[in-house]
Scaffold this motif. Structure first.
Motif, PDB file in Angstrom:
ATOM      1  N   GLU A  84       0.829  -1.206   0.000  1.00 50.92           N
ATOM      2  CA  GLU A  84       0.000   0.000   0.000  1.00 50.92           C
ATOM      3  C   GLU A  84       0.862   1.253   0.000  1.00 50.92           C
ATOM      4  O   GLU A  84       0.583   2.212  -0.720  1.00 50.92           O
ATOM      5  N   ARG A  85       1.913   1.274   0.797  1.00 50.59           N
ATOM      6  CA  ARG A  85       2.813   2.432   0.804  1.00 50.59           C
ATOM      7  C   ARG A  85       3.399   2.672  -0.581  1.00 50.59           C
ATOM      8  O   ARG A  85       3.509   3.807  -1.040  1.00 50.59           O
ATOM      9  N   ARG A  86       3.751   1.606  -1.261  1.00 52.91           N
ATOM     10  CA  ARG A  86       4.315   1.739  -2.614  1.00 52.91           C
ATOM     11  C   ARG A  86       3.280   2.296  -3.590  1.00 52.91           C
ATOM     12  O   ARG A  86       3.568   3.199  -4.362  1.00 52.91           O
ATOM     13  N   VAL A  87       2.058   1.742  -3.543  1.00 54.00           N
ATOM     14  CA  VAL A  87       0.993   2.198  -4.435  1.00 54.00           C
ATOM     15  C   VAL A  87       0.723   3.689  -4.226  1.00 54.00           C
ATOM     16  O   VAL A  87       0.692   4.472  -5.176  1.00 54.00           O
ATOM     17  N   VAL A  88       0.535   4.086  -2.990  1.00 53.20           N
ATOM     18  CA  VAL A  88       0.220   5.479  -2.680  1.00 53.20           C
ATOM     19  C   VAL A  88       1.406   6.383  -3.031  1.00 53.20           C
ATOM     20  O   VAL A  88       1.228   7.471  -3.574  1.00 53.20           O
ATOM     21  N   GLY A  89       2.618   5.921  -2.772  1.00 49.43           N
ATOM     22  CA  GLY A  89       3.807   6.697  -3.106  1.00 49.43           C
ATOM     23  C   GLY A  89       3.962   6.946  -4.597  1.00 49.43           C
ATOM     24  O   GLY A  89       4.539   7.950  -5.012  1.00 49.43           O
ATOM     25  N   LEU A  90       3.413   6.044  -5.407  1.00 52.65           N
ATOM     26  CA  LEU A  90       3.488   6.191  -6.863  1.00 52.65           C
ATOM     27  C   LEU A  90       2.293   6.954  -7.444  1.00 52.65           C
ATOM     28  O   LEU A  90       2.235   7.182  -8.643  1.00 52.65           O
ATOM     29  N   GLY A  91       1.343   7.325  -6.592  1.00 51.37           N
ATOM     30  CA  GLY A  91       0.201   8.099  -7.073  1.00 51.37           C
ATOM     31  C   GLY A  91      -1.117   7.358  -7.100  1.00 51.37           C
ATOM     32  O   GLY A  91      -2.122   7.907  -7.547  1.00 51.37           O
ATOM     33  N   GLY A  92      -1.152   6.109  -6.641  1.00 50.75           N
ATOM     34  CA  GLY A  92      -2.408   5.370  -6.558  1.00 50.75           C
ATOM     35  C   GLY A  92      -3.223   5.865  -5.372  1.00 50.75           C
ATOM     36  O   GLY A  92      -2.698   6.491  -4.453  1.00 50.75           O
ATOM     37  N   ARG A  93      -4.522   5.572  -5.393  1.00 52.93           N
ATOM     38  CA  ARG A  93      -5.410   6.021  -4.330  1.00 52.93           C
ATOM     39  C   ARG A  93      -6.216   4.845  -3.782  1.00 52.93           C
ATOM     40  O   ARG A  93      -6.750   4.054  -4.557  1.00 52.93           O
ATOM     41  N   PRO A  94      -6.329   4.760  -2.441  1.00 53.28           N
ATOM     42  CA  PRO A  94      -7.196   3.728  -1.865  1.00 53.28           C
ATOM     43  C   PRO A  94      -8.645   3.976  -2.279  1.00 53.28           C
ATOM     44  O   PRO A  94      -9.077   5.114  -2.407  1.00 53.28           O
ATOM     45  N   ILE A  95      -9.388   2.899  -2.506  1.00 54.92           N
ATOM     46  CA  ILE A  95     -10.819   2.982  -2.802  1.00 54.92           C
ATOM     47  C   ILE A  95     -11.549   2.536  -1.546  1.00 54.92           C
ATOM     48  O   ILE A  95     -11.295   1.450  -1.036  1.00 54.92           O
ATOM     49  N   GLU A  96     -12.435   3.347  -1.095  1.00 58.17           N
ATOM     50  CA  GLU A  96     -13.196   2.996   0.092  1.00 58.17           C
ATOM     51  C   GLU A  96     -14.243   1.965  -0.280  1.00 58.17           C
ATOM     52  O   GLU A  96     -15.117   2.219  -1.118  1.00 58.17           O
TER      53      GLU A  96
END
Length: 130
Positions: A84-96
């Motif tokens: 998750e840290r990698r995804v968010v660090g690359l510009g991805g967003r969590p989906i609620e």
């Protein structure tokens, strides 16, 4: 000999170069082909993804019902928090989303262009120590 072989998953997006870079970094891969309207990558594990320019592309609204899911990618990971840290660090967003049904621990995200994907915990196959 199989008549069909697995090809490549193609995602439509407005900016294929940017989206390809997101997934190339996420999957620790390399670009394998590029043209004016298409960029293809191969992840470190061999998965092939391509990104095709569509200036009218609109991201799906999932999990909201007014638009269909369209396409969905699942990635197996050994550590959900690190992934998750990698995804968010690359510009991805969590989906609620609400609790996912099924036997797997997983989390949903959208890439920078709005395509959804899931990180699913891959249970360890190593023998227990001790």
């Amino acid at each position: 000999m199989a008549l069909f072989k697995a090809g490549v998953v193609v995602l439509d997006c407005a900016e294929p170069e940017k989206l390809a870079e997101f997934y190339r970094e996420l999957l620790e891969g390399e670009r394998t082909a590029e043209s004016a309207n298409l960029v293809e990558i191969r992840g470190a594990d061999g998965i092939r993804l391509a990104f095709r320019r569509d200036v009218n592309a609109t991201p799906p609204s999932w999990p909201r019902p007014e638009n269909s899911l369209q396409a969905h990618l699942d990635f197996l990971v050994e550590d959900l928090d690190e992934a998750e840290r990698r995804v968010v660090g690359l510009g991805g967003r969590p989906i609620e989303t609400r609790d996912a049904a099924g036997p797997y621990e997983e989390r949903g995200y959208s890439d920078p262009a709005g395509h959804s994907f899931t990180l699913r915990l891959q249970p360890s196959t190593a023998p227990k120590q001790g």
